[in-house]
Scaffold this active site. Structure first.
Site, PDB file in Angstrom:
ATOM      1  N   TYR A   1      36.266  47.921  49.408  1.00 23.75           N
ATOM      2  CA  TYR A   1      36.273  47.881  47.941  1.00 23.75           C
ATOM      3  C   TYR A   1      34.829  48.149  47.429  1.00 23.75           C
ATOM      4  CZ  TYR A   1      37.365  47.059  43.000  1.00 23.75           C
ATOM      5  OH  TYR A   1      37.457  47.253  41.547  1.00 23.75           O
TER       6      TYR A   1
ATOM      7  N   ASP B   1      26.708  49.027  50.953  1.00 30.82           N
ATOM      8  CA  ASP B   1      27.462  48.290  49.564  1.00 30.82           C
ATOM      9  C   ASP B   1      27.202  46.898  49.665  1.00 30.82           C
ATOM     10  OD1 ASP B   1      30.479  48.289  47.649  1.00 30.82           O
ATOM     11  OD2 ASP B   1      28.493  47.158  47.506  1.00 30.82           O
TER      12      ASP B   1
ATOM     13  N   LYS C   1      26.585  40.926  41.509  1.00 33.77           N
ATOM     14  CA  LYS C   1      26.883  39.693  41.502  1.00 33.77           C
ATOM     15  C   LYS C   1      25.534  38.627  41.670  1.00 33.77           C
ATOM     16  CE  LYS C   1      31.247  40.805  44.073  1.00 33.77           C
ATOM     17  NZ  LYS C   1      32.398  40.542  43.378  1.00 33.77           N
TER      18      LYS C   1
END
Ligand code: KE4
Length: 420
Positions: A144, A239, A267
């Site tokens: 994702y 990623d 994050k």
């Protein structure tokens, strides 16, 4: 545990917010029950509006590597508040933040700040297309990369959690620019490049998958991606929104010794506030406006409060490298509590208990997990004051704030909850 106030808030929320939440996975749809509404966090614990206390292994889905309300983050925010909240103009600390990110990852020579991981991956694939002049992107099933239209193909995280085959609202033409392959299969990538190599702009990969649950790369896999993309003139995008500054100060690319062409971050680099970033080789990043012809922009990119929190996080981690050894030790102790028949995948402080005998090496094997049994485990843990990720297809996180007592209590609760 009583949840009267949370239930009342959820009823109100469902009337005016889709599914009652501002991000799907928070709704507990796949684990049953309704989510507790959180009143506050402190260290490794969170407290809900009914006064229940939990040991928190979600940590805002990864950002809170140091736990809730770490003093270094709070004091940086208090200082930032004294000068204002946003200017829409360059500030010195954005330069310091860029320098800290480039210092952490040698593959990143130039970096642009954005406001989320989604923005970072959306921009990274656009730059890859602009740099190569090609259109196709390779991604992996179960990975994702945020809710980027063309990347919501066989995606993990909330898409996998809700069992949505693929989201509605994305034109087929967008999906046709994405080639989705099984994770951990170098052969599948070789085949895709044999067929489409000249049209593939980039391969985007979670170097350690977290969004089908935690699935590490098998030996040689990342090296194969690096070799194949270089051979065909395609870019390799790591990623590292989840893994960046979590599995090591230099991220997964430091752990595995691979230099991608572009890296996306999020994050942890926001310290709990909205920050994303994408960066890589100068010759690629100089394509980004206003230096080059690939446009990307953002009103609050580099926001002073968010950058203050993020920079404090990065500076703390740089000055306290022992944090990573503690994360490793605590997480290893916790994962040792898993019984036979439950497959534990862990890299550093990110882990998943898969309710299948395993091994879990890709999305297909992850989906063999007994999600109903995971739901019973999740609810039994919640009732025991342990808050793990509310989905079989998510990673959970240990923070530097988790104590030996937290781990002991969690392992004891898990031994009961595994048989719920
Ligand atoms: P955001 O746009 O949510 O900041 O980042 C998207 C993203 C990109 N890349 C990776 C590897 C990610 O893990 C994410 C977001 N992760 C999910 C949890 N697995 C966010 C939680 C949520 O969607 O609420």
């Amino acid at each position: 545990m009583k949840h009267a106030k949370s239930e009342e808030l959820f009823r109100r929320a469902e009337e005016i917010i889709p599914g009652g939440v501002n991000s799907p996975v928070r709704a507990f749809r796949s684990v049953g029950g309704n989510p507790p509404f959180i009143a506050r966090g402190e260290g490794s614990h969170i407290f809900d509006v009914d006064g229940n206390e939990y040991i928190d292994y979600v940590g805002s889905w990864g950002p809170l590597l140091l736990g809730h309300r770490h003093p270094a983050i709070l004091s940086a925010l208090e200082k930032a508040l004294s000068i204002g909240t946003s200017f829409g103009a360059p500030t010195e600390q954005e330069v310091e933040m860029a320098a800290a990110i480039c210092d952490a990852a040698p593959s990143i020579e130039m970096v642009r700040l954005v406001n989320s991981g989604t923005e970072a991956t959306m921009a990274a694939i656009r730059v890859a297309r602009g740099f190569t002049g090609r259109d196709l992107i390779v991604k992996f099933e179960g990975c994702y990369h945020g809710h980027v239209d063309s990347l919501l193909v066989k995606a993990g995280s909330g898409v996998a959690t809700l069992g949505i085959a693929d989201t509605q609202g994305v034109p087929k033409a967008f999906c046709d620019t994405t080639i989705a392959l099984p994770y951990n299969s170098a052969e599948a990538v070789e085949e895709a490049f044999r067929t489409h190599g000249a049209q593939i702009a980039a391969v985007i990969v979670e170097p350690i998958a977290g969004n089908m649950g935690c699935v590490p790369p098998q030996a040689g896999y990342l090296e194969a991606l690096r070799t194949i993309t270089a051979q065909h003139g395609a870019l390799l995008i790591f990623d590292e929104v989840m893994t960046g500054f979590r599995v090591a100060y230099g991220g997964a690319q430091q752990v595995f010794g691979i230099q991608p062409d572009l890296t996306t971050l999020g994050k942890v680099i926001g310290g709990g506030l909205p920050v994303g970033a994408y960066g890589g080789r100068k010759e690629i990043m100089r394509k980004v406006a206003p230096a080059g012809p690939v446009y990307q922009a953002g009103t609050l990119s580099g926001n002073p409060l968010a950058v203050a929190a993020g920079l404090a996080m990065l500076r703390y981690l740089k000055a306290n490298p022992e944090v990573y050894r503690q994360l490793e030790t605590r997480a290893a102790t916790l994962c040792a509590a898993a019984p036979q028949g439950v497959t534990v995948n862990r890299v550093g402080s990110m882990f998943t208990f898969f309710f299948t005998s395993g091994p879990v090496t890709d999305y297909e094997s992850a989906k063999r997990s007994d999600t109903a049994r995971f739901g019973r485990f999740f609810r039994a843990m919640l009732e025991r004051g342990i808050y793990v990720a509310p989905s079989q297809f998510e990673a959970a996180f240990v923070s530097a704030a988790h104590t030996e007592e937290d781990i002991r209590r969690t392992a004891a609760a898990a031994r009961e909850a595994f048989n719920a």
